[in-house]
Design an enzyme around this catalytic site. Structure first.
Site, PDB file in Angstrom:
ATOM      1  CE  LYS A 125      -4.400   1.071   0.156  1.00 39.06           C
ATOM      2  NZ  LYS A 125      -5.565   0.382  -0.384  1.00 39.06           N
ATOM      3  CG  ASP A 165      -7.299   3.449  -0.919  1.00 39.10           C
ATOM      4  OD1 ASP A 165      -7.804   2.313  -0.853  1.00 39.10           O
ATOM      5  OD2 ASP A 165      -7.366   4.248   0.025  1.00 39.10           O
ATOM      6  N   GLY A 236     -20.291   7.104   2.354  1.00 41.38           N
ATOM      7  CA  GLY A 236     -19.085   7.561   1.647  1.00 41.38           C
ATOM      8  C   GLY A 236     -19.208   7.489   0.152  1.00 41.38           C
ATOM      9  CG  PHE A 237     -21.917   8.650  -3.702  1.00 38.04           C
ATOM     10  CD1 PHE A 237     -22.688   7.503  -3.791  1.00 38.04           C
ATOM     11  CD2 PHE A 237     -21.592   9.311  -4.873  1.00 38.04           C
ATOM     12  CE1 PHE A 237     -23.129   7.034  -5.027  1.00 38.04           C
ATOM     13  CE2 PHE A 237     -22.032   8.854  -6.104  1.00 38.04           C
ATOM     14  CZ  PHE A 237     -22.807   7.725  -6.185  1.00 38.04           C
ATOM     15  N   GLY A 238     -18.068   7.512  -2.722  1.00 37.59           N
ATOM     16  CA  GLY A 238     -16.857   7.538  -3.544  1.00 37.59           C
ATOM     17  C   GLY A 238     -16.916   6.382  -4.513  1.00 37.59           C
ATOM     18  CG  ASN A 239     -13.972   3.677  -7.342  1.00 39.86           C
ATOM     19  OD1 ASN A 239     -14.613   3.775  -8.380  1.00 39.86           O
ATOM     20  ND2 ASN A 239     -13.118   2.711  -7.125  1.00 39.86           N
ATOM     21  CB  VAL A 240     -15.875   1.448  -2.490  1.00 34.69           C
ATOM     22  CG1 VAL A 240     -16.478   0.166  -1.959  1.00 34.69           C
ATOM     23  CG2 VAL A 240     -14.381   1.298  -2.699  1.00 34.69           C
ATOM     24  CB  ALA A 241     -20.175   4.472  -1.878  1.00 35.07           C
ATOM     25  CD1 TRP A 242     -21.701   5.222  -9.170  1.00 36.49           C
ATOM     26  CD2 TRP A 242     -19.714   4.314  -9.678  1.00 36.49           C
ATOM     27  NE1 TRP A 242     -21.698   4.938 -10.506  1.00 36.49           N
ATOM     28  CE2 TRP A 242     -20.492   4.380 -10.847  1.00 36.49           C
ATOM     29  CE3 TRP A 242     -18.431   3.779  -9.760  1.00 36.49           C
ATOM     30  CZ2 TRP A 242     -20.028   3.924 -12.085  1.00 36.49           C
ATOM     31  CZ3 TRP A 242     -17.972   3.337 -10.988  1.00 36.49           C
ATOM     32  CH2 TRP A 242     -18.760   3.405 -12.121  1.00 36.49           C
TER      33      TRP A 242
HETATM   34  P1  NDP Z   1     -13.084   7.705  -2.545  1.00 36.47           P
HETATM   35  O1  NDP Z   1     -12.124   8.782  -2.236  1.00 36.47           O
HETATM   36  O2  NDP Z   1     -13.515   7.494  -3.951  1.00 36.47           O
HETATM   37  O3  NDP Z   1     -14.393   7.872  -1.650  1.00 36.47           O
HETATM   38  C1  NDP Z   1     -14.444   7.989  -0.275  1.00 36.47           C
HETATM   39  C2  NDP Z   1     -15.606   8.922   0.017  1.00 36.47           C
HETATM   40  O4  NDP Z   1     -15.995   8.815   1.367  1.00 36.47           O
HETATM   41  C3  NDP Z   1     -15.263  10.383  -0.230  1.00 36.47           C
HETATM   42  O5  NDP Z   1     -16.350  11.003  -0.832  1.00 36.47           O
HETATM   43  C4  NDP Z   1     -15.034  10.890   1.202  1.00 36.47           C
HETATM   44  O6  NDP Z   1     -15.239  12.252   1.368  1.00 36.47           O
HETATM   45  C5  NDP Z   1     -16.074  10.117   1.918  1.00 36.47           C
HETATM   46  N1  NDP Z   1     -15.826  10.053   3.333  1.00 36.47           N
HETATM   47  C6  NDP Z   1     -14.649   9.995   3.976  1.00 36.47           C
HETATM   48  N2  NDP Z   1     -14.834   9.894   5.292  1.00 36.47           N
HETATM   49  C7  NDP Z   1     -16.161   9.865   5.471  1.00 36.47           C
HETATM   50  C8  NDP Z   1     -16.997   9.725   6.596  1.00 36.47           C
HETATM   51  N3  NDP Z   1     -16.471   9.607   7.826  1.00 36.47           N
HETATM   52  N4  NDP Z   1     -18.325   9.723   6.425  1.00 36.47           N
HETATM   53  C9  NDP Z   1     -18.863   9.840   5.188  1.00 36.47           C
HETATM   54  N5  NDP Z   1     -18.118   9.971   4.072  1.00 36.47           N
HETATM   55  C10 NDP Z   1     -16.791   9.971   4.219  1.00 36.47           C
HETATM   56  O7  NDP Z   1     -12.446   6.361  -1.949  1.00 36.47           O
HETATM   57  P2  NDP Z   1     -12.768   4.849  -2.336  1.00 36.47           P
HETATM   58  O8  NDP Z   1     -14.213   4.686  -2.598  1.00 36.47           O
HETATM   59  O9  NDP Z   1     -11.793   4.396  -3.350  1.00 36.47           O
HETATM   60  O10 NDP Z   1     -12.367   4.106  -0.991  1.00 36.47           O
HETATM   61  C11 NDP Z   1     -13.235   4.053   0.136  1.00 36.47           C
HETATM   62  C12 NDP Z   1     -12.810   2.945   1.068  1.00 36.47           C
HETATM   63  O11 NDP Z   1     -12.790   1.698   0.362  1.00 36.47           O
HETATM   64  C13 NDP Z   1     -11.404   3.080   1.660  1.00 36.47           C
HETATM   65  O12 NDP Z   1     -11.388   2.488   2.932  1.00 36.47           O
HETATM   66  C14 NDP Z   1     -10.537   2.254   0.709  1.00 36.47           C
HETATM   67  O13 NDP Z   1      -9.340   1.829   1.304  1.00 36.47           O
HETATM   68  C15 NDP Z   1     -11.498   1.092   0.464  1.00 36.47           C
HETATM   69  N6  NDP Z   1     -11.235   0.306  -0.738  1.00 36.47           N
HETATM   70  C16 NDP Z   1     -11.144   0.909  -1.963  1.00 36.47           C
HETATM   71  C17 NDP Z   1     -10.948   0.140  -3.090  1.00 36.47           C
HETATM   72  C18 NDP Z   1     -10.969   0.727  -4.465  1.00 36.47           C
HETATM   73  O14 NDP Z   1     -10.990  -0.058  -5.416  1.00 36.47           O
HETATM   74  N7  NDP Z   1     -11.015   2.032  -4.629  1.00 36.47           N
HETATM   75  C19 NDP Z   1     -10.727  -1.321  -2.992  1.00 36.47           C
HETATM   76  C20 NDP Z   1     -10.937  -1.862  -1.671  1.00 36.47           C
HETATM   77  C21 NDP Z   1     -11.154  -1.056  -0.592  1.00 36.47           C
HETATM   78  P3  NDP Z   1     -13.992  13.218   1.673  1.00 36.47           P
HETATM   79  O15 NDP Z   1     -13.255  13.267   0.390  1.00 36.47           O
HETATM   80  O16 NDP Z   1     -14.657  14.488   2.066  1.00 36.47           O
HETATM   81  O17 NDP Z   1     -13.185  12.632   2.788  1.00 36.47           O
END
Ligand code: NDP
Length: 444
Positions: A125, A165, A236-242
């Site tokens: 990592k 990540d 956490g609407f990021g990559n994984v959540a989407w």
């Molecule tokens: P992203 O940056 O795409 O998304 C994370 C999102 O969560 C951001 O919008 C972030 O907002 C938000 N966030 C952070 N902290 C909080 C919180 N306490 N409450 C609500 N929202 C929050 O990241 P990923 O989706 O890539 O990764 C998310 C998790 O999944 C991590 O733990 C990562 O290690 C894990 N993961 C990711 C993989 C991947 O393929 N990408 C694979 C396996 C695991 P802000 O930017 O404001 O902090």
């Protein structure tokens, strides 16, 4: 005192300033401790101590020029944890909270996650304490180029293969890979999560979230249940959540709450396709995403980022480590939540996991349920070696099979005397055996 306790005490003394790393190791040791005690072969080779310490940690300064002509400096790292199963493999995180403790915890988890994927991947990592938020496109490009200038000679398609990540998506991967290619004059599969036209795999952006839902489907099926109509909360609407939202919606679940950087939205009728598309549009602008969604569709909005006190059937935390605290776990248990499936890495605190495991909730640890992302990264490496791009159906089918197999492996090793399944113990024991056996075979 057991071997696991003795080694943990040693690590706690040596690395007392690294709480996330100690938390991950301690959770793992308490899960496999009894099993390890019964395995003379592993004890003789001192596997537990060796497996808990990274092979190598590279740290470097990343200087870059901001748009005002000022020189900024961040810290960059790569933790090469264990490569007995294959090249080090794991993402890069760009976030102000990044430090050695967080990257060691993530690297440690990655070793076992990658072992579960059935693919030949070691664990690592990396990242930087750089915050891409609020930076211009050119600042991000300059940062990524400087980061790669320092890292390129320590990675390679047979040595160490980084990916994305938190804070590192397709755009950052492009700038990182562009610099790597310029420096080495080679177009090889050294980074995954690439764009489709320059070596990427179909389904990679969605893979982690899709995999989480495939794992959940397996858990439900093992309980003679199905996902259709289930009320789900995703954080956490990021990559994984989407990816998880998209697949769960497609399979007929009701996403009743989503959280993001600016709070959470609650929609008892379910957040369907059009709203998900709108969230994606908002995310691309880098601004608030939850409040505008709530305003447009007249939904309940809460600026608190924690949606865990809303009654639901399934919780899928996809934001970050320790986002579900003891108190959140109590809410979920009291409100009748039946499944917690981790999309993020270690999103449940140590105390939360203890409570959850002592309740009726079925709990899937991230190292099993979110392994779909790295699995498709492994498939991207295979496609790069073949100089070929597989179809969407081909990749999705392989992803589904891998997630099914991970579920079955966890069930096999996690079966309890009363017939229930402890997925955390199953994932830890199964992944440990594979890595430990190879460590024994390869010698010290
Ligand atoms: P992203 O940056 O795409 O998304 C994370 C999102 O969560 C951001 O919008 C972030 O907002 C938000 N966030 C952070 N902290 C909080 C919180 N306490 N409450 C609500 N929202 C929050 O990241 P990923 O989706 O890539 O990764 C998310 C998790 O999944 C991590 O733990 C990562 O290690 C894990 N993961 C990711 C993989 C991947 O393929 N990408 C694979 C396996 C695991 P802000 O930017 O404001 O902090």
């Amino acid at each position: 005192m057991s071997q696991a306790q003795i080694i943990l005490e040693k690590l706690e003394q040596k690395f007392s300033h690294e709480p996330e790393y100690i938390q991950a190791v301690s959770d793992f040791f308490s899960s496999i401790g009894d099993f390890y005690e019964s395995q003379e072969k592993y004890q003789k080779a001192n596997i537990l101590e060796r497996i808990a310490i990274p092979d190598r940690i590279i740290s470097f300064q990343v200087p870059w020029l901001d748009d005002n002509g000022n020189i900024q400096v961040n810290m960059g790292y790569r933790v090469q944890f264990n490569n007995v199963l294959g090249p080090y493999k794991g993402g890069l995180r760009f976030h102000p909270s990044v430090n050695v403790s967080i990257l060691k915890f993530l690297g440690f988890e990655q070793v076992f996650k990658n072992s579960l994927t059935t693919l030949p991947l070691g664990g690592g990592k990396g990242g930087a304490d750089f915050d891409p938020k609020g930076k211009s496109e050119s600042e991000i490009m300059r940062f990524c180029q400087s980061f790669m200038l320092r890292l390129w000679s320590d990675i390679g398609h047979n040595m160490d293969v980084p990916a994305g990540d938190i804070g590192v998506g397709r755009r950052e991967i492009g700038y990182l890979y562009g610099m790597y290619k310029r420096l080495t004059r080679q177009h090889v599969g050294v980074i995954t999560g690439k764009g489709l036209d320059w070596g990427g795999s179909r389904i990679r952006p969605e893979a982690t979230g899709y995999g989480v839902v495939y794992f959940l489907e397996n858990m439900l099926a093992a309980n003679n249940d199905s996902i259709a109509g289930k009320r789900i909360i995703i954080s956490g609407f990021g990559n994984v959540a989407w990816g998880a939202v998209k697949k769960a919606d497609e399979l007929g679940a009701k996403i009743i709450a989503i959280s993001g950087p600016d709070g959470f939205v609650h929609d008892p009728h379910g957040i369907h396709a059009e709203k998900i598309e709108y969230l994606l549009e908002l995310r691309a602008t880098n601004n608030d995403i939850i409040r505008p969604l709530a305003q447009k569709y007249n939904l309940l909005y809460d600026p608190d980022r924690k949606p865990w006190n809303i009654p639901c059937d399934i919780a899928i935390p996809c934001a970050t480590q320790n986002e579900i605290t003891e108190e959140d776990a109590r809410h979920l248990i009291k409100n009748g939540c039946q499944y917690i499936v981790e999309g993020a890495n270690m999103p449940c605190s140590h105390k939360a996991v203890e409570l959850i495991k002592n309740s009726d909730i079925r709990y899937a640890p991230g190292k099993a349920s979110n392994a779909g992302g790295v699995a498709v990264s492994g498939l991207e490496m295979t496609q790069n070696s073949e100089r070929y791009t597989w179809s969407t159906e081909g990749v999705d089918d392989k992803l589904r099979r891998i997630m099914n197999e991970i579920h079955d492996t966890c069930s096999h090793y996690g079966i309890q005397p009363n017939g229930s399944i402890d997925y955390a113990d199953g994932a830890n024991i199964a992944s440990f055996i594979k890595v430990a056996d190879v460590m024994c075979e390869l010698g010290i």
